[in-house]
Each structure stands twice: as C-alpha cells, then as structure tokens.
Motif scaffolding. Sequence first.
Motif, short mmCIF file in Angstrom:
data_model
loop_
_atom_site.label_atom_id
_atom_site.label_comp_id
_atom_site.label_asym_id
_atom_site.label_seq_id
_atom_site.Cartn_x
_atom_site.Cartn_y
_atom_site.Cartn_z
N LYS A 52 10.50 0.00 0.64
CA LYS A 52 9.71 -1.08 1.25
C LYS A 52 8.29 -0.59 1.60
O LYS A 52 7.31 -1.31 1.44
N GLN A 53 8.23 0.64 2.06
CA GLN A 53 6.90 1.18 2.42
C GLN A 53 6.02 1.32 1.17
O GLN A 53 4.84 1.00 1.21
N PHE A 54 6.62 1.76 0.06
CA PHE A 54 5.82 1.87 -1.17
C PHE A 54 5.40 0.48 -1.67
O PHE A 54 4.29 0.29 -2.17
N ALA A 55 6.30 -0.50 -1.47
CA ALA A 55 5.94 -1.87 -1.87
C ALA A 55 4.75 -2.35 -1.03
O ALA A 55 3.80 -2.96 -1.54
N SER A 56 4.79 -2.05 0.28
CA SER A 56 3.66 -2.46 1.15
C SER A 56 2.38 -1.75 0.72
O SER A 56 1.31 -2.35 0.70
N ALA A 57 2.51 -0.45 0.37
CA ALA A 57 1.32 0.31 -0.06
C ALA A 57 0.69 -0.38 -1.28
O ALA A 57 -0.54 -0.52 -1.37
N ALA A 58 1.53 -0.83 -2.20
CA ALA A 58 1.01 -1.50 -3.41
C ALA A 58 0.36 -2.84 -3.03
O ALA A 58 -0.73 -3.17 -3.50
N THR A 59 1.02 -3.60 -2.14
CA THR A 59 0.46 -4.90 -1.72
C THR A 59 -0.92 -4.71 -1.05
O THR A 59 -1.83 -5.50 -1.27
N GLU A 60 -1.01 -3.67 -0.25
CA GLU A 60 -2.28 -3.45 0.46
C GLU A 60 -3.37 -2.89 -0.46
O GLU A 60 -4.51 -2.75 -0.05
N GLY A 61 -3.01 -2.53 -1.68
CA GLY A 61 -3.99 -1.98 -2.62
C GLY A 61 -4.35 -0.54 -2.31
O GLY A 61 -5.49 -0.11 -2.56
N ALA A 62 -3.38 0.23 -1.76
CA ALA A 62 -3.68 1.61 -1.39
C ALA A 62 -3.99 2.45 -2.62
O ALA A 62 -3.27 2.39 -3.62
N GLY A 63 -5.04 3.25 -2.54
CA GLY A 63 -5.37 4.17 -3.63
C GLY A 63 -4.41 5.36 -3.60
O GLY A 63 -4.01 5.88 -4.64
N ASP A 86 11.53 17.55 5.20
CA ASP A 86 11.54 18.88 4.58
C ASP A 86 10.12 19.40 4.37
O ASP A 86 9.81 20.55 4.66
N GLU A 87 9.26 18.51 3.84
CA GLU A 87 7.87 18.92 3.58
C GLU A 87 7.17 19.24 4.90
O GLU A 87 6.47 20.25 5.01
N VAL A 88 7.38 18.37 5.89
CA VAL A 88 6.71 18.58 7.19
C VAL A 88 7.16 19.92 7.78
O VAL A 88 6.35 20.68 8.32
N ALA A 89 8.44 20.25 7.60
CA ALA A 89 8.94 21.53 8.11
C ALA A 89 8.19 22.69 7.43
O ALA A 89 7.99 23.74 8.05
N ARG A 90 7.76 22.46 6.18
CA ARG A 90 7.00 23.51 5.47
C ARG A 90 5.49 23.41 5.75
O ARG A 90 4.68 24.09 5.15
N GLY A 91 5.10 22.44 6.57
CA GLY A 91 3.67 22.28 6.92
C GLY A 91 2.85 21.54 5.88
O GLY A 91 1.63 21.68 5.82
N VAL A 92 3.53 20.72 5.04
CA VAL A 92 2.79 19.98 4.02
C VAL A 92 3.21 18.50 3.99
O VAL A 92 4.23 18.12 4.56
N ALA A 93 2.38 17.69 3.32
CA ALA A 93 2.74 16.29 3.02
C ALA A 93 2.51 16.09 1.53
O ALA A 93 1.78 16.86 0.90
N ILE A 94 3.14 15.05 0.97
CA ILE A 94 2.90 14.77 -0.45
C ILE A 94 1.91 13.61 -0.54
O ILE A 94 2.12 12.56 0.07
N VAL A 95 0.85 13.85 -1.27
CA VAL A 95 -0.14 12.79 -1.46
C VAL A 95 0.01 12.28 -2.89
O VAL A 95 -0.09 13.05 -3.84
N ARG A 96 0.29 10.97 -3.01
CA ARG A 96 0.47 10.41 -4.35
C ARG A 96 -0.70 9.49 -4.71
O ARG A 96 -1.08 8.62 -3.91
N ASP A 97 -1.25 9.72 -5.88
CA ASP A 97 -2.28 8.82 -6.41
C ASP A 97 -1.55 7.60 -6.97
O ASP A 97 -0.76 7.72 -7.90
N MET A 98 -1.80 6.44 -6.38
CA MET A 98 -1.04 5.24 -6.76
C MET A 98 -1.43 4.72 -8.14
O MET A 98 -0.71 3.92 -8.73
N GLY A 99 -2.60 5.14 -8.63
CA GLY A 99 -3.01 4.70 -9.97
C GLY A 99 -2.30 5.51 -11.04
O GLY A 99 -1.66 4.95 -11.93
N THR A 100 -2.33 6.83 -10.91
CA THR A 100 -1.80 7.70 -11.98
C THR A 100 -0.37 8.14 -11.70
O THR A 100 0.31 8.64 -12.59
N GLY A 101 0.08 8.01 -10.47
CA GLY A 101 1.42 8.49 -10.11
C GLY A 101 1.44 9.99 -9.83
O GLY A 101 2.47 10.54 -9.45
N GLU A 102 0.33 10.65 -10.01
CA GLU A 102 0.25 12.10 -9.78
C GLU A 102 0.49 12.44 -8.31
O GLU A 102 -0.04 11.75 -7.43
#
Length: 431
Positions: free
Chosen positions: A386-397, A405-421
């Motif tokens: 649902k959150q990804f659907a909202s991100a698409a509706t809002e036009g998030a880049g 797990d990522e936060v425990a390692r001190g990182v976040a995942i940043v996804r480019d919504m155009g390329t999926g990278e």
Amino acid sequence: MTKGSSKSTTFRRLPGFRDFVPEDFALRAHIFEAWRRVARRSGFLEYDAPPLEPLELYTEKSGAEIVGQLYNFQDKGGRDISLRPEMTPSLARILGERSRSMPKPIRWFSIPQLFRYERQQRGRLREHFQWNVDLVGEESTAADAEVLAVAINGLRELGLDHTSFRARVSDRRLLSALLSASGVEEDRLPDAYAVIDKVEREGEAKTRERLEGVGMEPDAAGLLFALFAEPGLESVRRHFGDREEVAGILAELETYLSDLEAMGLGEYVGFDLSIVRGLAYYTGIVFELFDREGELRAICGGGRYDRLVEWAGGESLPAVGFGMGDVVLGELLSDRGLVPEYRRALDYFIVTIGDDLRPLALGIARRLREDGHSVVYPLRAQSVRKQFASAATEGAGRTIVLGPDEVARGVAIVRDMGTGEEQEVSLDELR
Ligand code: HAM
C-alpha cells in the motif's frame, strides 16, 4: 443547514466563477510563471492593490460598458464600493498619490483577479485573472512598442507563435481625426468608438445606421468601411494622409512599427483601424491580440492613456499598458495542444516497515524538507504494498525504505521509482 438538524445542503458554485482544483491550478501557475518571467526580463516590477475600491474610481472614466458590469454594493460603513473590474484605475490611483517622488519611467506589472458581471459565454466569465503590464512616464512610441512586445513575448513564452495569434493595432487620434472630418462632434466621439468597437459582432449595415445616429455623414461611413476592409497604414495614407494632423500620427506609427520589426516581431503586428477598444480612457495607440483563426474573443487589449493619472489626482503623466486575460488564453493553449500534462511530483516517499521506525521516518522527513526536498510518509501503519502504491500516486521520484534489518545495519534502501534501481544509503547521510 439549520442548527441541530442532520439534513445536508448542496452548495453550488456561483455562475461564471471557477474552482481551481490542483489540475486546474497547475495550468494557472504555468501561465502566471510565464507572465512573471517575461515581465521581469523587461525590467517590470510586480505590485498589487485591494480587490475592493471606491465605486467612483470606475464610474467616471472606464466607460458605460464596464460600469454596467460592476459588482458594486454599500459596505457596513455606508461607502459605495465595487469589486475591481479592471486594474488600470487602481494603478492610476496609486500613481496619482505617489508618482511625483518616483523615478520615471515606471515599469510595473500585476496579476489581479477581476470581477465583471457579464453574460457568461465562451471566453467570458464573471471573474478572470488579468496580467497587467504598464509603462508610465514616457510619451514616445518607444514605450508603446515596448509594451506590445511584452504582450507578444508573454504568448511566445507559452509556446504560441505568429501562426497562432496576431496583434491588431490602431490609433484613437487617427480615428478621432477621421470621425471629426466625417461630421461626428467631439462630445459624440466616445459613442462613435463604442459603435465601432462592436462592428465585428454587429455587421456593417447596423454599424452604419448607428454611426449616422451619432452624427456621421452617410458618405463618410462608406469611406470608413473601405478603410476597415483594407487594413494597413497605406490605405489611411492614401485617403487621409494629406491632412496635417494625420501625417504626424502616421509618421509616429511608422516609427512604432519599425521598432517592433527591429525586435523581430514584425510578423505579429498589423495596422487595423477597426480596433478602438471598449474602455473610455485611451488617448493614442490601442491594440488587441487575437487568435489567427478568429474563433475566440480578444486575448489581450491595451493602449495609451495619457490623462488617467492626472484625473486620479496626480501629475500629468503619459502611460501605456495592456491587460491579458487567462480565460481566452487557456482556451487557445488547449486548442493548440500547449497545456502541459498534469503530473504530481514528489522527491521522496518514506516507506516504513513496522511502527518502531516511525520516529526515524519523521526525523529523515524533517531533515530532507529542511534541505528543500518534498517528502511524504504514511500517516498510519500500512502494508508495504500500500505504501508503494501511495508513493506511485503521489508521483514520488524515490522511495526511502526503512526496514528493521537494514536500519540495524545503519542503512536504508533508496529506490529510484523510474528505473527500479535500488541502493543502500547510510542513515547518517539521511538524517
Ligand atoms: P479589457 O479589454 O477590458 O482591458 O480586458 C483585457 C483582457 O482581459 C481581454 O482581452 C480579455 O482577454 C480579458 N477579459 C476581460 N473581461 C473578461 C471576462 N469577463 N472574462 C474573461 N476574460 C476577460 C482592460 O481591462 C484594461 N484595463 C487593460 C489595460 C491595462 N489597459 C491599459 N493597461
């Protein structure tokens, strides 16, 4: 709704008024931004004035047509006031009070919302926004040419060119010389202008009859229509050029047209004596911009009004300007496929997995917003899908995904919504 009752009422928008939901607002902003860029590029400064003014600011000088369309009433203090139907009288009022101490020429622009109680039809509403650009304190035709160039450039900035619109230019002094030579007395000139202003809507026969009604000799009307049918300075010169006052005006008009030619705008402009303008205060060169197909009403109108500032209590100050409305312009842009596609746009949407990470999401949002980015996060716990659907509706880049797990390692995942990278970014960089 009566107090305590659960009955709901449907409210309707007043006829002739618009709502601007975000999709509509985007077009309005697109037009206003282009207007502002063009005005500023030519050194004009933005101003505004109150939307309510004393009634008599309009009743004396604007002319009968606009006075019949006023939204006027008495306020609780018993003052006769009106919503502004145009901006020029407010400008004259402000300058009447202040211009003596101001360096000249004065280059000002404004984008007021104006109100006229008109019969609603294509291109005419009861409110519109109007780009007003006025150059005050310069009497030479260089000022007239500069002002018309700003109007033309405002439309070019929006993607329109000479195949889409043209400026029809005339001169009230020329028309008044011709009308006076045709038997119309000085005090009937405003009536004659009002008749000519409607010639395209009313046709030749009715206009002739009405011109005779204001004192024009029947033979003279024939000549006037011959001049209307053959636009251009040449026909005026041929028929009237030997009159001294006409020769002087023709020479000024030639300088004016050659300035516009030198600015590369010659193909936009043509002389056309049938343009006279509905408002009473114009004193010299006047012009209107129309779509080339001739399907719409005027996009813009303006001209020289050298006596208005003095009338409003100021010094004698020459002035020239125009008003360009957003309604006809919006229609023309839409006809030409020049309305930009509406797209929501957001820099980041923060996806959080699990409620524990909410404070982290809020901290990251705050930091990114402080850096000038637009950021949205879900306001309550939601599935990742649902959150990804909202991100698409809002036009998030991009989405920033905060997983345990990522936060425990001190990182976040940043996804480019155009390329999926996707890439891992250190939380220290984000907060
Ligand atoms: P105007 O010709 O009355 O001039 O209006 C200028 C433009 O505003 C028109 O060409 C039209 O595009 C738009 N407009 C006017 N009335 C309406 C309406 N009811 N609905 C939609 N659009 C409308 C003036 O107002 C002068 N004060 C302009 C000026 C400024 N002259 C010198 N400086």
